[in-house]
Write a protein that holds these residues in place. Structure first.
Motif, PDB file in Angstrom:
ATOM      1  N   MET A   1      45.905   5.036 -23.463  1.00  0.00           N
ATOM      2  CA  MET A   1      44.521   5.472 -23.497  1.00  0.00           C
ATOM      3  C   MET A   1      44.386   6.713 -22.613  1.00  0.00           C
ATOM      4  N   SER A   2      43.627   7.665 -23.071  1.00  0.00           N
ATOM      5  CA  SER A   2      43.410   8.883 -22.298  1.00  0.00           C
ATOM      6  C   SER A   2      41.917   9.211 -22.271  1.00  0.00           C
ATOM      7  N   VAL A   3      41.565  10.045 -21.321  1.00  0.00           N
ATOM      8  CA  VAL A   3      40.177  10.481 -21.169  1.00  0.00           C
ATOM      9  C   VAL A   3      40.103  11.961 -21.505  1.00  0.00           C
ATOM     10  N   ASN A   4      39.175  12.322 -22.352  1.00  0.00           N
ATOM     11  CA  ASN A   4      38.938  13.714 -22.666  1.00  0.00           C
ATOM     12  C   ASN A   4      38.034  14.281 -21.582  1.00  0.00           C
ATOM     13  N   LEU A   5      38.627  15.009 -20.627  1.00  0.00           N
ATOM     14  CA  LEU A   5      37.861  15.515 -19.491  1.00  0.00           C
ATOM     15  C   LEU A   5      36.699  16.408 -19.912  1.00  0.00           C
ATOM     16  N   ALA A   6      36.859  17.137 -20.990  1.00  0.00           N
ATOM     17  CA  ALA A   6      35.788  18.026 -21.457  1.00  0.00           C
ATOM     18  C   ALA A   6      34.545  17.234 -21.865  1.00  0.00           C
ATOM     19  N   SER A   7      34.730  15.951 -22.207  1.00  0.00           N
ATOM     20  CA  SER A   7      33.567  15.140 -22.593  1.00  0.00           C
ATOM     21  C   SER A   7      32.716  14.746 -21.383  1.00  0.00           C
ATOM     22  N   LEU A   8      33.183  15.050 -20.188  1.00  0.00           N
ATOM     23  CA  LEU A   8      32.432  14.735 -18.972  1.00  0.00           C
ATOM     24  C   LEU A   8      31.578  15.915 -18.508  1.00  0.00           C
ATOM     25  N   ASP A   9      31.299  16.853 -19.407  1.00  0.00           N
ATOM     26  CA  ASP A   9      30.591  18.080 -19.028  1.00  0.00           C
ATOM     27  C   ASP A   9      29.143  17.855 -18.585  1.00  0.00           C
ATOM     28  N   ASP A  10      28.591  16.679 -18.836  1.00  0.00           N
ATOM     29  CA  ASP A  10      27.222  16.410 -18.384  1.00  0.00           C
ATOM     30  C   ASP A  10      27.200  15.543 -17.120  1.00  0.00           C
ATOM     31  N   TRP A  11      28.338  15.391 -16.469  1.00  0.00           N
ATOM     32  CA  TRP A  11      28.433  14.656 -15.212  1.00  0.00           C
ATOM     33  C   TRP A  11      28.184  15.608 -14.046  1.00  0.00           C
ATOM     34  N   ASP A  12      28.015  15.043 -12.851  1.00  0.00           N
ATOM     35  CA  ASP A  12      27.912  15.868 -11.653  1.00  0.00           C
ATOM     36  C   ASP A  12      28.656  15.203 -10.498  1.00  0.00           C
ATOM     37  N   ILE A  13      28.842  15.964  -9.451  1.00  0.00           N
ATOM     38  CA  ILE A  13      29.500  15.491  -8.241  1.00  0.00           C
ATOM     39  C   ILE A  13      28.420  15.348  -7.189  1.00  0.00           C
ATOM     40  N   VAL A  14      28.306  14.163  -6.608  1.00  0.00           N
ATOM     41  CA  VAL A  14      27.253  13.891  -5.637  1.00  0.00           C
ATOM     42  C   VAL A  14      27.860  13.801  -4.242  1.00  0.00           C
ATOM     43  N   VAL A  15      27.306  14.582  -3.336  1.00  0.00           N
ATOM     44  CA  VAL A  15      27.664  14.517  -1.924  1.00  0.00           C
ATOM     45  C   VAL A  15      26.348  14.480  -1.142  1.00  0.00           C
ATOM     46  N   ASP A  16      26.275  13.610  -0.162  1.00  0.00           N
ATOM     47  CA  ASP A  16      25.045  13.453   0.606  1.00  0.00           C
ATOM     48  C   ASP A  16      24.653  14.757   1.297  1.00  0.00           C
ATOM     49  N   ALA A  17      23.350  15.010   1.417  1.00  0.00           N
ATOM     50  CA  ALA A  17      22.867  16.218   2.087  1.00  0.00           C
ATOM     51  C   ALA A  17      23.311  16.271   3.546  1.00  0.00           C
ATOM     52  N   ALA A  18      23.537  15.108   4.145  1.00  0.00           N
ATOM     53  CA  ALA A  18      23.987  15.036   5.541  1.00  0.00           C
ATOM     54  C   ALA A  18      25.485  14.744   5.639  1.00  0.00           C
TER      55      ALA A  18
END
Length: 64
Positions: A1-18
């Motif tokens: 099984m593989s993941v098509n990374l391009a299909s994750l184009d509507d994701w984001d990376i969350v890092v706390d403001a602090a």
């Protein structure tokens, strides 16, 4: 099984403001490596507006 990374184009990376500097750096590094692997640039955000499609770096309020 593989993941098509391009299909994750509507994701984001969350890092706390602090977030500590190493967490911010980790988010930037992850973003850079993800873009190299997929040709998709994920935004780095400090808050979430939807319940899914997030990659969390470090501790964030939504993870608690």
């Amino acid at each position: 099984m593989s993941v098509n990374l391009a299909s994750l184009d509507d994701w984001d990376i969350v890092v706390d403001a602090a977030a500590i500097p190493s967490e911010v750096y980790a988010a930037q590094e992850f973003c850079d490596h993800f873009e190299r692997a997929s040709n998709v640039s994920l935004p780095i955000v400090t808050s979430t507006e939807r319940p899914d499609r997030h990659i969390f770096i470090g501790e964030s309020p939504p993870m608690r």
